[in-house]
Scaffold this active site. Structure first.
Site, short mmCIF file in Angstrom:
data_model
loop_
_atom_site.label_atom_id
_atom_site.label_comp_id
_atom_site.label_asym_id
_atom_site.label_seq_id
_atom_site.Cartn_x
_atom_site.Cartn_y
_atom_site.Cartn_z
N GLY A 1 0.81 -1.21 0.00
CA GLY A 1 0.00 0.00 0.00
C GLY A 1 0.84 1.25 0.00
O GLY A 1 2.05 1.22 -0.28
N ASN A 2 0.23 2.37 0.33
CA ASN A 2 0.93 3.65 0.36
C ASN A 2 0.32 4.53 1.45
O ASN A 2 -0.64 4.14 2.12
CB ASN A 2 0.88 4.33 -1.01
N ARG A 3 0.86 5.73 1.59
CA ARG A 3 0.49 6.59 2.71
C ARG A 3 -0.65 7.56 2.41
O ARG A 3 -0.97 8.42 3.23
CB ARG A 3 1.72 7.40 3.17
N SER A 4 -1.28 7.47 1.27
CA SER A 4 -2.31 8.43 0.91
C SER A 4 -3.51 8.33 1.87
O SER A 4 -4.02 7.24 2.12
CB SER A 4 -2.79 8.20 -0.52
N ALA B 1 -3.76 7.60 -4.99
CA ALA B 1 -2.44 6.99 -5.17
C ALA B 1 -2.67 5.53 -5.53
O ALA B 1 -2.97 4.70 -4.67
CB ALA B 1 -1.61 7.12 -3.89
#
Length: 407
Positions: free
Chosen positions: A208-211, A276
């Site tokens: 995943g990502n930090r969005s 994102a």
């Protein structure tokens, strides 16, 4: 400069009690609020409650204080009129220009922005008469917020629920900030993606990502305040309240986001990809949790495959002539150079380029960026609230939609 003058109209629906919270948000944020309930609304919340919360006397009748001509003066002096809840009956009377009580008289004399927050049963909202009344009000420049989906009166569930009062307040705040500017996205359908996709590795892990989704939600709120019909494709934004007036489509993975965006974009005037989206996903999904080996060896390599490039696909295959497509580029170095290269590669009309990392952009309430245009333009947006960046994006989108309409 004095306190903004807001008229809060309340019509006779069970959701009238929620308008008390909207009134509290308005007064506590420095607005001077005159409550104008209909007679039917007083069956749900009494006059004393409205007077106590607003600090002002309350009346539903044009004959009270007639020497001050209230049926004219209230609307004339308002900076904003918001009706919450707006029943099917109130929308019909407003659309047909009736002035049979103090609230509808106020709506006829108001020359300020007007916001309606409908609340009713699904069948009433979907009835052709209501849809035509809503279209008429929007055509005249009013902002009519789409109702939320959820529990209605009794055991019924569906579209028609009054949006969260705090989210209605956000629409009011943005509408007031625009002043008398016309809702330039009225009649437009815009699609926005927000949040960050997650690609499952096993039942408990994902890539995943930090969005956080905050920038996409700011885009949705500002678009609603500018009159647009908004579809918000949201990936893992559970911590955020649904923006009032937006149809929220929850998704998880990049493939799910692609399917939802392409479906919604089929009749959209503009698509803004603020989510994102993961570039890669695991080639294989482990149906059981991947365990550590007993011999202390490291984990087996995880093979990755590319996800579809949704922004490039949208740009290359426009669903309709004149559709405007915008994307976001989160960069950590050589921000503008990488942004210009990505703009050319993606083929979109606008690319919002911002620097991330080190506490910037992800998860914050503020942002700064440069919006690059396929026409060679570069519009810097200084550090400020994410809603300010969102409004700048819509300014650029609206200009391109208007130019396309003239061609």
């Amino acid at each position: 400069m004095g306190r903004p003058q807001v008229v809060l109209g309340v019509s006779g629906g069970i959701a009238a009690y929620k308008a008390c919270e909207l009134l509290r948000r308005l007064t506590e944020s420095g607005h001077d609020v005159q409550v104008v309930p209909t007679d039917a609304a007083l069956h749900f919340v009494g006059e004393a409650t409205w007077a106590a919360l607003s600090g002002r006397p309350v009346s539903t009748r044009v004959w009270d204080g007639v020497e001050n001509v209230p049926h004219v003066r209230i609307g004339q002096h308002a900076d904003l009129v918001v009706v919450a809840p707006a029943t099917a009956d109130l929308l019909a009377r407003a659309a047909h220009g009736l002035a049979d009580d103090l609230l509808t008289s106020t709506l006829l004399t108001a020359r300020c922005p007007v916001v309606f927050a409908p609340a009713m049963h699904t069948e009433m909202w979907e009835h052709p008469a209501t849809r035509e009344n809503v279209a008429t009000l929007r055509r005249r420049g009013a902002v009519v917020i789409e109702p939320a989906v959820g529990r209605l009166t009794g055991v019924d569930t569906g579209k028609g629920r009054l949006p969260d009062p705090d989210e209605i307040f956000q629409v009011c705040r943005r509408t007031l900030a625009r002043g008398t500017a016309a809702p330039d996205l009225a009649g437009r359908h815009v699609v926005i993606s927000a949040g960050g996709t997650r690609e499952p590795l096993d039942p408990v892990r994902f890539l995943g990502n930090r969005s956080s989704g905050k920038q996409g939600y700011a885009l949705a709120r500002t678009a609603v305040a500018r009159g647009a019909r908004v579809t918000l494709v949201a990936a893992h934004t559970d911590a955020l309240a649904d923006p009032a007036g937006a149809d929220v489509v929850p998704v998880g993975t990049a493939e799910e986001l692609r399917a939802a965006v392409l479906k919604a974009a089929a009749d959209a005037d503009a698509v803004v990809m603020a989510a994102a989206v993961a570039d890669f996903r695991p080639a294989a999904y482990a149906t059981s949790k991947i365990k550590k080996s007993d011999d202390g060896a490291g984990p087996a390599p995880v093979e990755l495959v590319r996800n579809p490039d949704v922004l490039a696909e949208l740009s290359a295959h426009r669903a309709r002539p004149g559709q405007v497509v915008a994307g976001f580029a989160a960069e950590t170095d050589d921000v503008l150079a990488n942004g210009r290269a990505k703009l050319a590669r993606k083929g979109c009309d606008l690319l919002v380029v911002n620097e991330v990392g080190g506490g910037k952009a992800f998860g914050t309430d503020d942002n700064e960026a440069v919006v690059l245009g396929a026409d060679g333009s570069a519009t810097p947006v200084p550090h400020g609230p994410k809603e300010a960046l969102a409004d700048q994006v819509w300014d650029l989108v609206a200009a391109r939609l208007d130019a396309g309409a003239r061609d």
